[in-house]
Structures are given as structure tokens and as C-alpha cells.
Design an enzyme around this catalytic site. Structure first.
Site: not given
Ligand code: UDH
Ligand code: NGS
Length: 363
Positions: A214, A216, A276, A279-280, A306, A309, A311
């Protein structure tokens, strides 16, 4: 008189015998002492010589790090590393060591300090166009493509490039950075972008290892090596946002790595998780169904920060995710890298990364 003489003679012959015994013992002791002394001297000599060699090695390492222009001992400045543009064969004469001597351990990561792409480029002059790097003085143990799913997160990308390039260089990897930019305003699809990254990176170079990160997430310790292991690796194991622990045992989000072989064994990642979440977990299920386990660094080495931020737009929680992860085993052979389709819109070799812009369609 005769008996007195004979008794005195026998007494005088007994005395030299004991003296002889004493002399013999005395000489033996002397010999033992000399041998001990010799033994200690030789041991000392070897010890002093080994100290010499060790301090020469340390001096050599420090010199190398100073040459790289970093007062902390980390290689962030110009140095012996050649600018690498992906072509030509540098004069490499030995494999890099299993553990890079350039690692410094825990790192300070601070998102309140402004960074810019210019600054990151200036601090990483050894990184070639497209974000390619390999050590100049040894042959890297792995060829690693670092793949980042992306859309409209430029401020995060600056931090990522600023922090990660020096770390990856110190890890002595032969690596390239690929930012896979989803074009348009359709729902975001992280896993499909990662599949695109795998396919596109392989068109560039013979990568054997893929790190999926990712944008971030920044590691807080350079001993968390961005490479592949005997089992698929989960690297972001203790994130600040989860109180520096795993949110759950099967968690495989954030940053992970897989060898080409491990990735192909699970038919890559799912293409049909739009929005969102989940998937992981699907990727975890794929790995588990193929009998693989997850390798992880220790909680200490695996610390990461991280960038906070809100959404993102067009990445709302996917309502279908729970149903999908319940059926990974049935769907994984049909949906994955073997069925991937997308439209490549552009491929730009920028100063610190390769930007690949794609149309991946819509749900
Ligand atoms: N990503 C983008 N752009 C987007 C969405 C996602 O670049 O619009 C990429 C980016 O690399 C990100 C990754 O996909 O790090 C994963 O995105 P995510 O939304 O699944 O995960 P993240 O942890 O955010 O970034 C989770 C929701 C945070 C809500 C915070 C409310 N305070
Ligand atoms: C789980 C999600 C994962 C996600 C993880 C952490 O619930 O995709 O939370 O999310 N799984 C499902 O929704 C099925 S996080 O806190 O980072 O936003 O990665």
C-alpha cells in the site's frame, strides 16, 4: 669398620638416586611451564591478529558508509553505487551477503516533516529512471519488483519514495518500483491493480520476487527486508494504527511478498473485488488452500507507520466481500492472473518509479 663403611656407601648411593629423581621432576616441570608459556603466546598472537582483522573490517564498512554520504552510516548520498538504468552489465564480482552490512535497524518516520519528489530524487541519485536500482559492488540475492496500487494519493507517494528508496538500497536488493495507477472514477480495485503490476513488471525485467505494498505504509526498521522467503511473507505485521500488533492471525493486508512461483501457484490475486475489503483475505485463503503458510518478521522488526487519511472516494466497503471470501476455493482457479485483462494506457519511467496507468474496467 667394614660394616660401617658399607652402610655409609649404601647411604651415599641412595642420596644421588633421590637427587636424580628430584632433578628429573624439576626438568619436567620446567618443560611443562615452557610449553604452557608457548601455548599462551600462540593463543595471544592469534587473538591479537583476529582483532586486527575485525577492526579493519569495521573501518572498511564505516568508510563505505561515509563514502555513501550518510552520517548515520546509512547509504543515502552519492557514492560507489552506479546509476542503473536497467541495461548493461556492471562489473559485479561477488554475491551480496545474506545480511546487508548497511542496515541500521530502527528508523525515525515522521509525516509532519514535509518532503518532495525533488528532495527524494536528490537524496537517491543512485536510483535510475523508473525507480531501478541494484548494488554496484555485489550481485543482489533477489530481483524484486515493488508494486503499489494507486489512485490520487500523490502526497502519500512522496513519503513512500522518500523513505523507501534509501531502505531498499541499504537492503542491497536489485529492485524496481511500479506504481499502478487506476485511470478514471470507477470503483477502486486493489487486487486487480496488483495483478497488473505483476504482469507489467515482468515485461521489464526477470523479477523473481514481488512485494505488494500500500502507498501509505512505511516500515520503521530496515531489517524488515522487502524480499521473498520460503513461504509467502507478510511484512506489515505491527502497524501503529493497530497498536503495533496483528489485527487478526490471518491478516495479510498492507505489505506482503511472494516469489513468482508462490504467486503462480495461487493463480495470482482475485480480479473481482471492487471497493474496500476482503481481497487480502481472499489471497490468504488462496495460499492456505495450496498448503502454504505465512512467514512474518518479529513484531519489533515488523513495525510500520500508516499515513493517516480519510476514506477514499469510489472505494466504499464492498458488500459482496463476505460472500466472496467464503468461496475462494471454488473461484480461485477461474479468477486470477490467468484470466487478467486490462488496457494499458501509459508506461512512464519517472525519476523514482515507473508509473503504469491502466483501464481495468468496472464491476
Ligand atoms: N488506494 C489508492 N487510492 C484509492 C484507494 C486505495 O491509491 O482511492 C491504494 C493505496 O495504495 C492504499 C491501498 O490502495 O494504501 C489500500 O487502500 P484501502 O482503502 O484498502 O486501505 P487504507 O488502509 O484505507 O488506505 C482504509 C480506509 C481508511 C478509512 C479511514 C477513516 N478515517
Ligand atoms: C478486515 C477486512 C480486510 C482489511 C482488514 C483491515 O475486516 O480486507 O479488515 O482493514 N476484511 C473484510 O472486510 C472481509 S483496515 O483496518 O486496514 O482498514 O484489510
Amino acid at each position: 669398620m667394614a660394616s660401617a663403611l658399607s652402610s655409609s656407601a649404601s647411604a651415599s648411593s641412595a642420596a644421588p638416586q633421590s637427587t636424580r629423581n628430584f632433578n628429573f621432576l624439576h626438568r619436567l616441570c620446567k618443560l611443562v611451564v615452557v610449553l604452557c608459556f608457548l601455548h599462551i603466546s600462540v593463543t595471544l598472537l592469534y587473538y591479537v591478529r583476529s582483532l586486527d582483522i575485525r577492526s579493519a573490517f569495521v573501518r572498511n564498512q564505516q568508510q563505505r558508509n561515509r563514502d555513501d554520504g550518510d552520517p548515520t552510516g546509512a547509504s543515502t548520498g552519492p557514492g560507489s553505487e552506479a546509476l542503473y538504468n536497467g541495461t548493461g552489465t556492471p562489473k559485479i564480482w561477488k554475491n551480496c551477503p545474506q545480511t546487508s552490512p548497511l542496515l541500521v535497524g530502527p528508523l525515525r518516520v515522521d509525516f509532519n516533516i514535509e518532503v518532495s519528489l525533488e528532495l527524494a530524487a536528490k537524496q537517491n541519485p543512485q536510483v535510475g529512471p523508473g525507480g531501478r536500482y541494484r548494488p554496484a559492488d555485489c550481485r543482489a540475492l533477489q530481483k524484486v519488483a515493488v508494486i503499489i496500487p494507486f489512485r490520487k494519493r500523490e502526497p502519500h507517494l512522496k513519503f513512500w519514495l522518500y523513505y523507501l528508496h534509501p531502505i531498499l538500497r541499504r537492503q542491497q536488493l536489485d529492485y524496481g518500483v511500479y506504481v499502478i495507477n487506476q485511470e478514471g472514477d470507477e470503483t477502486f480495485n486493489r487486487a486487480k491493480l496488483l495483478n497488473v503490476g505483476y504482469a507489467e513488471a515482468l515485461k521489464d525485467y526477470d523479477y523473481g520476487c514481488f512485494v505488494f505494498s500500500d502507498v501509505d505504509l512505511i516500515p520503521m526498521d530496515d531489517r524488515n527486508i522487502y524480499k521473498c522467503f520460503g513461504q509467502p511473507r507478510h511484512l506489515s505485521v505491527s502497524m501503529d494504527k493497530f497498536g503495533f500488533r496483528l489485527p487478526y492471525n490471518q491478516y495479510f493486508g498492507g505489505v506482503s511478498s511472494m516469489s513468482k512461483e508462490q504467486y503462480l501457484k495461487i493463480n495470482g490475486f482475485p480480479n473481482n473485488y471492487w471497493g474496500w475489503g476482503g481481497e487480502d483475505d481472499d489471497i490468504f485463503n488462496r495460499l492456505a488452500s495450496k498448503g502454504m503458510s505465512i512467514s512474518r518478521p518479529s513484531g519489533d522488526v515488523g513495525k510500520c507507520r500508516m499515513i493517516r487519511h480519510e476514506r477514499d472516494e469510489r472505494n466504499d466497503p464492498n458488500p459482496q466481500r463476505f460472500n466472496r471470501i467464503a468461496h475462494t476455493r471454488e473461484t480461485m482457479n477461474k479468477d486470477g492472473i490467468r484470466s487478467l485483462s486490462y488496457k494499458l494506457l501509459s508506461k512512464e519511467k519517472l525519476a523514482l518509479y515507473t508509473k503504469i496507468t491502466v483501464d481495468i474496467g468496472k464491476p
